[in-house]
Design a protein around this motif. Structure first.
Motif, short mmCIF file in Angstrom:
data_model
loop_
_atom_site.label_atom_id
_atom_site.label_comp_id
_atom_site.label_asym_id
_atom_site.label_seq_id
_atom_site.Cartn_x
_atom_site.Cartn_y
_atom_site.Cartn_z
N GLY A 162 0.96 -1.26 0.13
CA GLY A 162 0.06 -0.08 -0.03
C GLY A 162 0.83 1.16 0.25
O GLY A 162 1.95 1.29 0.48
N ILE A 163 0.32 2.45 -0.48
CA ILE A 163 0.96 3.62 -0.60
C ILE A 163 1.42 4.08 0.57
O ILE A 163 2.19 5.02 0.87
N TYR A 164 0.48 4.00 1.66
CA TYR A 164 0.57 4.35 2.99
C TYR A 164 1.30 3.48 4.00
O TYR A 164 1.51 3.69 5.30
N GLY A 165 1.54 2.19 3.41
CA GLY A 165 2.34 1.07 4.29
C GLY A 165 3.51 1.34 5.03
O GLY A 165 3.36 0.90 6.19
N TYR A 166 4.12 2.27 4.62
CA TYR A 166 5.57 2.44 5.30
C TYR A 166 5.28 3.09 6.52
O TYR A 166 6.20 3.20 7.47
N GLN A 167 4.15 4.06 6.60
CA GLN A 167 4.04 5.14 7.53
C GLN A 167 4.08 4.53 9.03
O GLN A 167 4.30 4.83 9.90
N GLN A 326 0.71 -5.08 -14.24
CA GLN A 326 1.53 -3.64 -13.59
C GLN A 326 0.55 -3.15 -12.67
O GLN A 326 0.84 -2.16 -11.97
N TRP A 327 -0.75 -3.57 -12.26
CA TRP A 327 -1.58 -3.27 -11.16
C TRP A 327 -1.41 -3.88 -9.80
O TRP A 327 -0.87 -5.03 -9.75
N VAL A 328 -1.21 -2.97 -8.90
CA VAL A 328 -1.10 -3.60 -7.47
C VAL A 328 -2.20 -2.85 -6.52
O VAL A 328 -2.29 -1.93 -6.39
N LEU A 329 -2.59 -3.90 -5.98
CA LEU A 329 -3.58 -3.83 -4.78
C LEU A 329 -3.10 -4.05 -3.60
O LEU A 329 -2.71 -5.12 -3.43
N GLY A 330 -2.87 -3.27 -2.61
CA GLY A 330 -2.18 -3.38 -1.14
C GLY A 330 -3.16 -2.69 -0.17
O GLY A 330 -3.68 -1.77 -0.17
N SER A 331 -2.76 -3.51 1.10
CA SER A 331 -3.57 -3.00 2.27
C SER A 331 -2.92 -3.59 3.53
O SER A 331 -2.12 -4.71 3.50
N THR A 332 -3.00 -2.73 4.72
CA THR A 332 -2.38 -3.22 5.98
C THR A 332 -3.35 -2.82 6.96
O THR A 332 -4.10 -1.83 6.86
N TYR A 333 -3.36 -3.60 8.19
CA TYR A 333 -4.30 -3.23 9.41
C TYR A 333 -3.36 -3.17 10.46
O TYR A 333 -2.58 -4.47 10.56
N THR A 355 -5.53 1.22 2.76
CA THR A 355 -5.47 0.52 1.19
C THR A 355 -5.50 1.39 0.05
O THR A 355 -5.65 2.54 0.15
N SER A 356 -4.98 0.74 -0.90
CA SER A 356 -4.62 1.53 -2.01
C SER A 356 -4.57 0.70 -3.45
O SER A 356 -4.15 -0.35 -3.38
N LEU A 357 -4.61 1.48 -4.40
CA LEU A 357 -4.64 0.69 -5.69
C LEU A 357 -3.46 1.73 -6.68
O LEU A 357 -3.84 2.83 -6.74
N ALA A 358 -2.42 0.94 -7.09
CA ALA A 358 -1.57 1.59 -7.92
C ALA A 358 -1.13 0.89 -9.33
O ALA A 358 -1.26 -0.30 -9.40
N TYR A 359 -0.69 1.71 -10.11
CA TYR A 359 -0.30 1.07 -11.49
C TYR A 359 1.18 1.56 -11.72
O TYR A 359 1.63 2.83 -11.54
#
Length: 394
Positions: A162-167, A326-333, A355-359
Motif C-alpha cells: 500500500g502507498i501508506y504502508g511504510y508510515q 502492473q496493477w498492485v492492490l495493497g492493504s495493511t491493518y 488500502t490503495s490501488l497503484a499502477y
C-alpha cells in the motif's frame, strides 16, 4: 518554515543526474518489495564502480474527517531517497542513503509535527538529510559495516503493501544510529538461506544529525532519549531467512521470516532502558506469470517505550498485496496496544487501516490512489490521497 514544491525541484534534479546515465535496460518499476534490503548490496560489492537506487514518492492527501475542524486539511509531502555506493571490487564498498522526507501531519521525525490550525500544508518542514553512511565489507558468507545506519531488527518499511504502508513502520523504526555491525549468512540445500545480524550503536550526535532545507538541528547527548549515550551500550540482534525448498511442493519457496531483539540504553532523563522484541513473517505466491500475491504479519513489542518505565506498546500488523501485471492492490491493518497505568491518555489503544490501488509503468513511473483511517491517542481521522512516484536502479 514553509517549503513549496518548486524549491525542491533542483534537489530532485540533482538526484536524477547520476541515474540518467544508466541505460534503458537498467529501469525497474519498483523495489523488490518481497525481500529485505538492509546493508545487503552484496551483488554490487563484488564489482567495481558506482551503483544506486533512486525512489521518489510524492503524496497529496485530503483529510476529510477528523476530531477537530482544524485538522481537516489538504497536504502534500514526499517520501524519497537516493541510495548510492561505490564498490572497490574486493568486497569493500562505501554506501549512503540520502532522504528527502516530508511527513504527514501528526508524525514527527524532525518535521511534520507542527500544530495544525486549519491551513493546508504543502511540502512544509521537509528535511534533506543523510540517513545512512557506511563503510562495508561483504563476502558470500559474512559481512561487516561501520558508520551511520538503521539497525536490522524487523522487516524494512518498504516491505509493507500500500502507498501508506511504510508510515506505520516509520513510527517504531530504530533509525539513524552510529555504530558497527555485522552478519553471517548460511545457505542450505533444502532449509533455506538464513542471516544473523548483530550491531551495537548510539544515537547520531554528529553534524549528520542535522538537515538541509528544514533544519532539524544537531542532536546532543544532553537532549536525552534512549540510545543517546555516546557509548556502545545499545545493541540489536536479528535472524532472518528465505529461499526455502521442498522437492514435493513449491509452497515453501515463498516464505520468509525475521526474529529480532534490541536494547536501547537509557539516555539522560530516561527512567530505564527500552527493550523490543519482533516477530515478522511473509509468504509470496505466483499463481501465473501475471498474477502474484503475498501476505505478511509483524508483531513488535516494546517494553518501556522511549525509556518510560510504566509504558509498554505493541504493534500488531497484517497486510496483503495482489499484483496483476502492473496493477498492485495493497492493504495493511495495525492494532496498537498501549499499557501505561500512570497516564490514561497514553494507555489508549489505537488502530490504522490503509488500502490503495497503484499502477507501475515499465519506465519507472507509478501512480496510485488510496484511503487511510487511523485512531491514535483517542483521536480519529480519515484521509484519501494520490501518489505519483518514480523508481530507478542503476
Amino acid at each position: 518554515m514553509t517549503m513549496r514544491l518548486i524549491p525542491l525541484l533542483p534537489y530532485f534534479a540533482a538526484f536524477m543526474l547520476p541515474a540518467l546515465s544508466a541505460t534503458a535496460d537498467d529501469h525497474k518499476h519498483d523495489h523488490d518489495h518481497g525481500h529485505e534490503h538492509h546493508h545487503d548490496h552484496s551483488d554490487h560489492h563484488s564489482k567495481s564502480g558506482f551503483y544506486g537506487h533512486l525512489d521518489i514518492k510524492v503524496l497529496y492527501d485530503h483529510v476529510y474527517k477528523a476530531e477537530e475542524a482544524d485538522e481537516e486539511i489538504d497536504e502534500a509531502y514526499t517520501h524519497s531517497h537516493l541510495e548510492m555506493g561505490y564498490g572497490f571490487g574486493n568486497g569493500f564498498s562505501v554506501n549512503t542513503n540520502i532522504e528527502l522526507e516530508g511527513e504527514p501531519a501528526g508524525h514527527d521525525h524532525g518535521g511534520g509535527g507542527a500544530t495544525l490550525d486549519g491551513s493546508n500544508r504543502y511540502f512544509e518542514d521537509t528535511p534533506l538529510f543523510v540517513r545512512a553512511l557506511t563503510v562495508n565489507y561483504d563476502d558470500e558468507h559474512f559481512g561487516a559495516y561501520a558508520g551511520k545506519f538503521d539497525p536490522v531488527i524487523s522487516f524494512d518499511q518498504h516491505v509493507m503493501p500500500g502507498i501508506y504502508g511504510y508510515q506505520i513502520v516509520d513510527e517504531y523504526t530504530v533509525r539513524e544510529k552510529i555504530g558497527v555491525g555485522g552478519y553471517g549468512r548460511l545457505k542450505t540445500t533444502n532449509f533455506g538461506t538464513h542471516r544473523l545480524d548483530v550491531s551495537t550503536f548510539f544515537t547520531d550526535t554528529t553534524f549528520l544529525s542535522n538537515s538541509l532545507l528544514y533544519e532539524r538541528g544537531v542532536t546532543h547527548k544532553s537532549d536525552g532519549g534512549v540510545s543517546n549515550t555516546e557509548d556502545f551500550s545499545s545493541f540489536a540482534v536479528s535472524l532472518g531467512g528465505s529461499d526455502f525448498f521442498s522437492q514435493n511442493s513449491d509452497t515453501a519457496d515463498g516464505f520468509s521470516y525475521r526474529l529480532g531483539f534490541a536494547r536501547q540504553a537509557a539516555g539522560e532523563g530516561d527512567e530505564t532502558s527500552e527493550y523490543r522484541y519482533t516477530v515478522s513473517g511473509q509468504y509470496e505466491h505466483a499463481f501465473t506469470t501475471d498474477l502474484r500475491a503475498r501476505v505478511l504479519g509483524e508483531i513488535v513489542h516494546i517494553n518501556h517505550l522511549n525509556g518510560e518505565a510504566p509504558h509498554d506498546r505493541t504493534y500488531n500488523t497484517v497486510g496483503a498485496e495482489l499484483s496483476y501485471r502492473q496493477w498492485v492492490l495493497g492493504s495493511t491493518y495495525s492494532y496498537i496496544s498501549n499499557e501505561n497505568p500512570d497516564d490514561a491518555d497514553e494507555a489508549q489503544n489505537g488502530e490504522v487501516f490503509q488500502t490503495s490501488l497503484a499502477y507501475r509503468f515499465k519506465n519507472g513511473i507509478s501512480v496510485g490512489a488510496g484511503y487511510k483511517y487511523q485512531e491514535e491517542e483517542g483521536e480519529k481521522n480519515h484521509r484519501i490521497g494520490a501518489l505519483i512516484g518514480y523508481s530507478l536502479t542503476f
